[in-house]
Design an enzyme around this catalytic site. Structure first.
Site, PDB file in Angstrom:
ATOM      1  N   LYS A  69      38.105  56.085 -15.392  1.00 18.02           N
ATOM      2  CA  LYS A  69      37.417  57.377 -15.478  1.00 18.02           C
ATOM      3  C   LYS A  69      38.374  58.430 -14.966  1.00 18.02           C
ATOM      4  O   LYS A  69      39.077  58.180 -13.976  1.00 18.02           O
ATOM      5  CB  LYS A  69      36.203  57.363 -14.544  1.00 18.02           C
TER       6      LYS A  69
ATOM      7  N   GLY B 177      18.697  60.804  -5.698  1.00 20.58           N
ATOM      8  CA  GLY B 177      18.486  61.782  -4.620  1.00 20.58           C
ATOM      9  C   GLY B 177      18.430  63.219  -5.125  1.00 20.58           C
ATOM     10  O   GLY B 177      17.666  64.041  -4.619  1.00 20.58           O
TER      11      GLY B 177
ATOM     12  N   GLY C  25      22.310  60.390  -8.249  1.00 27.50           N
ATOM     13  CA  GLY C  25      21.424  60.569  -9.412  1.00 27.50           C
ATOM     14  C   GLY C  25      19.953  60.579  -9.043  1.00 27.50           C
ATOM     15  O   GLY C  25      19.171  61.392  -9.542  1.00 27.50           O
TER      16      GLY C  25
ATOM     17  N   ASP D  17      17.515  50.860 -13.777  1.00 24.97           N
ATOM     18  CA  ASP D  17      17.557  52.316 -13.863  1.00 24.97           C
ATOM     19  C   ASP D  17      16.252  52.920 -13.352  1.00 24.97           C
ATOM     20  O   ASP D  17      15.168  52.576 -13.827  1.00 24.97           O
ATOM     21  CB  ASP D  17      17.803  52.729 -15.323  1.00 24.97           C
TER      22      ASP D  17
ATOM     23  N   ARG E 219      40.869  57.238  -6.625  1.00 24.00           N
ATOM     24  CA  ARG E 219      39.818  56.674  -5.787  1.00 24.00           C
ATOM     25  C   ARG E 219      40.178  55.216  -5.486  1.00 24.00           C
ATOM     26  O   ARG E 219      40.502  54.457  -6.399  1.00 24.00           O
ATOM     27  CB  ARG E 219      38.487  56.719  -6.537  1.00 24.00           C
TER      28      ARG E 219
ATOM     29  N   GLY F  68      21.785  56.535  -5.693  1.00 27.49           N
ATOM     30  CA  GLY F  68      22.101  56.443  -7.129  1.00 27.49           C
ATOM     31  C   GLY F  68      21.861  55.007  -7.540  1.00 27.49           C
ATOM     32  O   GLY F  68      20.985  54.349  -6.994  1.00 27.49           O
ATOM     33  N   ASN F  69      22.662  54.524  -8.453  1.00 28.78           N
ATOM     34  CA  ASN F  69      22.551  53.114  -8.789  1.00 28.78           C
ATOM     35  C   ASN F  69      22.948  52.279  -7.563  1.00 28.78           C
ATOM     36  O   ASN F  69      22.297  51.317  -7.211  1.00 28.78           O
ATOM     37  CB  ASN F  69      23.428  52.825 -10.003  1.00 28.78           C
TER      38      ASN F  69
ATOM     39  N   ARG G  97      21.310  45.521  -6.446  1.00 29.68           N
ATOM     40  CA  ARG G  97      21.748  44.865  -5.199  1.00 29.68           C
ATOM     41  C   ARG G  97      20.602  44.747  -4.201  1.00 29.68           C
ATOM     42  O   ARG G  97      19.750  45.632  -4.121  1.00 29.68           O
ATOM     43  CB  ARG G  97      22.891  45.668  -4.565  1.00 29.68           C
TER      44      ARG G  97
ATOM     45  N   ARG H  51      14.823  55.722 -13.787  1.00 34.44           N
ATOM     46  CA  ARG H  51      13.928  56.391 -14.758  1.00 34.44           C
ATOM     47  C   ARG H  51      13.073  55.375 -15.510  1.00 34.44           C
ATOM     48  O   ARG H  51      11.881  55.599 -15.737  1.00 34.44           O
ATOM     49  CB  ARG H  51      14.749  57.232 -15.748  1.00 34.44           C
TER      50      ARG H  51
ATOM     51  N   HIS I 253      30.957  54.614  -0.305  1.00 38.24           N
ATOM     52  CA  HIS I 253      30.497  55.964  -0.682  1.00 38.24           C
ATOM     53  C   HIS I 253      31.001  57.017   0.312  1.00 38.24           C
ATOM     54  O   HIS I 253      30.426  58.097   0.407  1.00 38.24           O
ATOM     55  CB  HIS I 253      28.958  56.073  -0.681  1.00 38.24           C
TER      56      HIS I 253
ATOM     57  N   GLU J 248      32.418  63.623  -5.952  1.00 36.74           N
ATOM     58  CA  GLU J 248      33.497  62.813  -5.385  1.00 36.74           C
ATOM     59  C   GLU J 248      34.849  63.172  -5.991  1.00 36.74           C
ATOM     60  O   GLU J 248      35.868  63.141  -5.302  1.00 36.74           O
ATOM     61  CB  GLU J 248      33.185  61.324  -5.615  1.00 36.74           C
TER      62      GLU J 248
ATOM     63  N   ASN K 111      39.681  57.287 -11.398  1.00 37.27           N
ATOM     64  CA  ASN K 111      38.812  56.277 -10.784  1.00 37.27           C
ATOM     65  C   ASN K 111      38.891  55.044 -11.690  1.00 37.27           C
ATOM     66  O   ASN K 111      38.234  54.983 -12.726  1.00 37.27           O
ATOM     67  CB  ASN K 111      37.379  56.827 -10.708  1.00 37.27           C
TER      68      ASN K 111
ATOM     69  N   HIS L 211      22.814  59.027   0.009  1.00 37.40           N
ATOM     70  CA  HIS L 211      23.395  58.929  -1.341  1.00 37.40           C
ATOM     71  C   HIS L 211      22.571  57.890  -2.107  1.00 37.40           C
ATOM     72  O   HIS L 211      22.687  56.692  -1.860  1.00 37.40           O
ATOM     73  CB  HIS L 211      24.870  58.509  -1.251  1.00 37.40           C
TER      74      HIS L 211
HETATM   75  P1  AMP Z   1      24.149  57.623 -10.111  1.00 37.07           P
HETATM   76  O1  AMP Z   1      24.554  56.194  -9.841  1.00 37.07           O
HETATM   77  O2  AMP Z   1      24.362  58.537  -8.949  1.00 37.07           O
HETATM   78  O3  AMP Z   1      24.691  58.160 -11.397  1.00 37.07           O
HETATM   79  O4  AMP Z   1      22.549  57.595 -10.316  1.00 37.07           O
HETATM   80  C1  AMP Z   1      21.965  56.840 -11.326  1.00 37.07           C
HETATM   81  C2  AMP Z   1      20.465  56.732 -11.058  1.00 37.07           C
HETATM   82  O5  AMP Z   1      19.877  58.037 -11.032  1.00 37.07           O
HETATM   83  C3  AMP Z   1      19.739  55.942 -12.141  1.00 37.07           C
HETATM   84  O6  AMP Z   1      18.912  54.965 -11.546  1.00 37.07           O
HETATM   85  C4  AMP Z   1      18.931  56.993 -12.841  1.00 37.07           C
HETATM   86  O7  AMP Z   1      17.718  56.497 -13.384  1.00 37.07           O
HETATM   87  C5  AMP Z   1      18.643  57.971 -11.713  1.00 37.07           C
HETATM   88  N1  AMP Z   1      18.252  59.277 -12.275  1.00 37.07           N
HETATM   89  C6  AMP Z   1      19.018  60.126 -12.989  1.00 37.07           C
HETATM   90  N2  AMP Z   1      18.291  61.200 -13.391  1.00 37.07           N
HETATM   91  C7  AMP Z   1      17.021  61.017 -12.923  1.00 37.07           C
HETATM   92  C8  AMP Z   1      15.799  61.759 -13.005  1.00 37.07           C
HETATM   93  N3  AMP Z   1      15.750  62.911 -13.666  1.00 37.07           N
HETATM   94  N4  AMP Z   1      14.711  61.263 -12.391  1.00 37.07           N
HETATM   95  C9  AMP Z   1      14.752  60.098 -11.737  1.00 37.07           C
HETATM   96  N5  AMP Z   1      15.884  59.339 -11.611  1.00 37.07           N
HETATM   97  C10 AMP Z   1      17.009  59.787 -12.197  1.00 37.07           C
END
Ligand code: AMP
Length: 397
Positions: A14, A333, A331, A283, A90, A210-211, A241, A285, A180, A384, A7, A208
């Site tokens: 990666k 979800g 992340g 992020d 990818r 995540g970020n 975004r 978290r 995605h 993926e 990737n 999906h």
């Molecule tokens: P990804 O782009 O799929 O790697 O997801 C990244 C996102 O997942 C970031 O915003 C993280 O803060 C969130 N994330 C990862 N672990 C957790 C968790 N235990 N609780 C809440 N959000 C999380």
């Protein structure tokens, strides 16, 4: 049989080495700051690591460093790259041309390059990386391209067309392509397996989160609509975004602040979303922690994102005239039980009910809906890289 999955971005690479006998990861790693300085972080499955700073003026040196890490370093996992059967790449944008993954030929590479007009940050970098990969490993090893957009090619025109003058579609291919797709395909197929009602037309929604975030409506394994659009900016609020908003808000800001289209693009892609509203972080978290300690903008950002997700799911239930199952992945979800709870609490009109104890479990494949729920709800971790490796294996077999 071993498959090497790549990737590549413009300054990063990666990778994973996957043993397809049992679909396990033998090693994974990341090269960064390609073209600037260069570093590698490489991890073997047994925990051994190889980390180094080494000059990587181009992707070729990055691949050579990966070869060293894999075959010679203290974290080596193979004796030689001859053990690798194929390489899967990818690729972000396949346009309307690539409806499926394919073996990379000169013609394919040329088309990926031409599609750079639709993904200027990604496709040119993929082409550089693929060429460097061929240079490093030779042309005897098959290379496969797996496109983020392919899965969404089954969308009907009513879903992918924008209500702009038709000439922009004809001249420039301006339409919804989605993103995605590899994740939505992987998770959607797994969800259909888990629900296991082969006799029935299955309507599923994959989220999906995540970020980057997107939601896809899927009937019998085929995408019928998806939230990302011409680029991965569309849909709903993400880490940095905007997702969908009234375009005249942007022309208004551009005029007020005297901004160019490129600056507006930068603001919408990199400075908006959860980061822009909360002012805390992109992020999830960090935003959860800030909201818990009373930060009102962080609290607002969370409410906005979840509200938009609820609306997207509802719109896809309407588009498909029903839904049998919903999956959460990515992340957020997979890990944020509070988000899943808040979203599902707003879908009770579907007869959907989740079990709070099951929902509290994190980061594994699990059904979180109750036996009496009219809609099955699952957490399905995405993979993926494995999806790319499976396509690569299928194409060379
Ligand atoms: P990804 O782009 O799929 O790697 O997801 C990244 C996102 O997942 C970031 O915003 C993280 O803060 C969130 N994330 C990862 N672990 C957790 C968790 N235990 N609780 C809440 N959000 C999380």
């Amino acid at each position: 049989m071993k498959i090497f999955v790549v990737n590549a971005g413009s300054s990063s690479l990666k990778y994973q080495l996957i043993d397809m006998e049992n679909e396990t990861v033998l090693a994974k790693g990341l090269c960064e700051r390609i073209g600037v300085s260069g570093s590698i972080t490489h991890k073997a499955a047994d925990g051994r690591e190889y980390n180094a700073e080494t000059a990587m003026p181009t992707h070729s040196e990055a691949f050579e460093t990966v070869v060293y890490a894999m075959t010679k370093s203290d974290a080596k996992v193979i004796d030689s790259f001859d053990e690798i059967s194929a390489i899967g790449h990818r690729v972000v944008q396949g346009g309307s041309i690539f409806k499926e993954s394919c073996i990379i030929t000169d013609d394919v590479l040329e088309k990926i390059d031409e599609l750079g007009a639709l993904a200027p940050l990604h496709n040119p970098a993929h082409v550089l990386a693929i060429r460097a990969c061929i240079k490093t490993f030779g042309s005897d090893i098959p290379q496969v391209a797996v496109f983020d957009t392919s899965f969404h090619q089954t969308m009907p025109a009513k879903a992918y067309m924008f209500p702009l003058p038709y000439e922009y579609y004809e001249k420039y291919g301006v339409r919804k392509y989605g993103a995605h797709g590899t994740s939505h395909r992987f998770v959607g197929n797994r969800l259909i397996e888990l629900v296991n009602k082969p006799e029935k037309e299955l309507k599923v929604i994959t989220c999906h989160l995540g970020n980057g975030c997107s939601i896809t409506a899927n009937i019998n394994g085929a995408c019928v609509d998806t939230s990302m659009g011409f680029t991965p900016l569309d849909g709903f609020m993400m880490g940095t975004r905007t997702g969908t908003l009234d375009p005249s808000a942007l022309t208004f800001i551009a005029e007020k602040e005297n901004l160019t289209p490129a600056q507006i693009n930068d603001i919408c892609n990199k400075k908006s979303g959860m980061l822009g509203v909360s002012g805390v972080s992109n992020d999830n978290r960090d935003i959860l922690a800030a909201a818990n300690s009373g930060n009102e903008r962080a609290y607002l950002a969370l409410r906005m994102q979840r509200y938009q997700i609820i609306k997207f799911i509802g719109s896809y239930v309407a588009a498909m005239n029903g839904v049998d199952a919903i999956a959460f992945t990515g992340g957020i979800g997979e890990n944020d039980a509070g988000l899943r709870e808040e979203i599902c609490a707003n879908l009770t009109y579907l007869g959907l009910e989740i079990d709070p104890e099951l929902n509290a479990q994190r980061g594994k494949e699990i059904k979180i809906s109750t036996p009496k729920s009219a809609v099955d709800v699952y957490v399905v971790p995405t993979n993926e890289e494995l999806a790319i490796a499976r396509d690569t294996l299928a194409l060379i077999s």
